[in-house]
Design a protein around this motif. Structure first.
Motif, short mmCIF file in Angstrom:
data_model
loop_
_atom_site.label_atom_id
_atom_site.label_comp_id
_atom_site.label_asym_id
_atom_site.label_seq_id
_atom_site.Cartn_x
_atom_site.Cartn_y
_atom_site.Cartn_z
N GLY A 16 0.83 -1.20 0.00
CA GLY A 16 0.00 0.00 0.00
C GLY A 16 0.86 1.25 0.00
O GLY A 16 1.95 1.28 0.58
N LYS A 17 0.37 2.29 -0.66
CA LYS A 17 1.14 3.54 -0.75
C LYS A 17 1.39 4.13 0.63
O LYS A 17 0.48 4.22 1.44
N ILE A 19 1.82 6.85 3.58
CA ILE A 19 1.17 8.13 3.85
C ILE A 19 2.09 9.29 3.46
O ILE A 19 1.65 10.27 2.82
N LYS A 33 -4.61 6.07 5.71
CA LYS A 33 -4.23 4.87 4.97
C LYS A 33 -5.08 3.69 5.42
O LYS A 33 -5.00 3.26 6.57
N ALA A 35 -5.15 0.74 3.49
CA ALA A 35 -4.71 -0.08 2.36
C ALA A 35 -3.97 -1.34 2.75
O ALA A 35 -3.92 -2.28 1.96
N SER A 36 -3.37 -1.39 3.91
CA SER A 36 -2.45 -2.48 4.23
C SER A 36 -2.89 -3.32 5.42
O SER A 36 -2.10 -4.08 5.97
N ILE A 325 -6.24 6.32 1.16
CA ILE A 325 -5.51 5.26 0.45
C ILE A 325 -6.20 3.93 0.71
O ILE A 325 -6.38 3.52 1.85
#
Length: 367
Positions: A16-17, A19, A33, A35-36, A325
């Motif tokens: 994941g991108k 922050i 975030k 995402a992960s 994200i």
């Protein structure tokens, strides 16, 4: 220099991108975030104390055998110490299993949309991956069994499955294990084990005494909140652990990681609280998705796979522009995004931004 031919086109895992990167690229002050599948509540205060106490030992190598952590985990799980192996995250254990057991031409079986590290490590070893379609986002264990042959070495079962969040029940799992030939290893990846509240979910550790070909993987990266320290583990019969240990690099977990994991295990009240908060977050998000007319899979981990109704990478970019994200780009689910269950405030921000991105706010006020 010529690499192994099988890795020439091997995709690089995309996390994941971060922050910080999103803030810098888009000039944003606030970014969340989701995402992960990280724990939005961080880690136990006991973990932070253990880390602080270890700072004076940074010049010392870690215990390569993680003796104290092994003792603590064996007590916690009710297994023998020689049934445990630690890795730099459970993904390293996956890589070690592939290194120890897969030869070029061997076969391994997995779902067609699951944790990508199974296939990438099999590819590195030159093994053939048989990818079996999910049914309603759930592992089709009968179909996976139908692909077993003399060349099959490993079957990977991610439970809860990443990215769909679905589970295989205890009854389904034991019926499956009863039928798997003894020469085939079953790797049960339970990275999200501690989040599951469904009573049908298997208690897998006692199954190890019944099925000598079973390996259970878990991690400290998710509910325990120490993802940055990279501590995962596998539990299996002693002979299996010994073989995996033979291909393990020395010092693959750090002093700080080991100390933090011991402290994390000691605070099960924190785990219980995070589980309850996560369940409440799932309930809120699922209710909101229903309100917005968005289909989502049942969620048993700390994430939800939801159908945005349009190409997921477009939705990902639109959310990113507004400082949220998520994950997208799942081959079998091209219109779905995976969102981590955050804190209540993060969940509310995500829903608000998602409404804007999908244009659902205006749609709701129309007669």
């Amino acid at each position: 220099m010529q690499p192994k031919p099988q890795i020439g086109n091997l995709p690089v895992y995309q996390p994941g991108k971060p922050i910080e990167e999103v803030k810098r690229e888009l000039g944003l002050d606030q970014v969340i975030k989701l995402a992960s599948n990280e724990n939005p509540y961080g880690s136990s205060p006991a973990v932070k104390e253990a880390i602080q106490a270890e700072l004076s030992n940074l010049s010392l190598y870690p215990d390569g055998s993680a003796v104290e952590l092994t003792k603590a985990l064996a007590r916690h799980t009710g297994v023998q110490e020689n049934q445990v192996i630690f890795g730099c995250g459970s993904d390293e254990i996956i890589a070690l299993i592939a290194r120890a057991f897969l030869l070029p031409g061997d076969e391994n079986i997995m779902a067609d949309q699951t944790f990508s590290v199974y296939k990438s490590n099999a590819d590195i070893e030159g093994a053939l991956s048989v990818e079996v379609p999910l049914v309603d986002g759930v592992h089709d264990l009968n179909a996976m069994l139908s692909h077993v042959n003399d060349r099959t070495k490993i079957i990977w079962v991610c439970n809860p499955n990443n990215p769909t969040g679905t589970i295989v029940s205890a009854e389904e799992l034991t019926l499956f294990l009863d039928r798997v030939p003894g020469h085939v290893m079953v790797v049960l990846d339970e990275a999200y084990f501690e989040y599951v509240t469904d009573s049908s979910y298997p208690n897998s550790i006692p199954l190890l005494s019944r099925y000598s070909n079973l390996v259970v993987l878990r991690t400290f990266s998710k509910i325990y909140g120490i993802a940055s320290l990279r501590v995962g583990y596998g539990i299996a019969q002693p002979e299996v652990i010994r073989l995996i240990n033979q291909v393990r690099e020395p010092f693959n977990t750090s002093r700080i990681g080991q100390a933090a994991a011991i402290a994390a295990l000691s605070d099960q009240a924190f785990v219980k609280e995070c589980r309850a908060n996560n369940a409440a977050g799932i309930e809120y998000l699922q209710k909101e998705f229903k309100r917005l007319g968005l289909a989502a899979f049942p969620a048993h981990g700390n994430f939800i796979l939801v159908d945005a109704g349009r190409p997921s990478k477009e939705v990902f970019q639109s959310l990113l522009q507004k400082g949220v994200i998520v994950r997208a780009g799942f081959e079998k689910y091209p219109t779905y995004i995976r969102v981590t269950v955050g804190s209540q405030s993060q969940n509310e921000i995500f829903i608000s931004v998602l409404e804007q991105v999908l244009g659902l706010e205006k749609a709701q006020v129309q007669p």
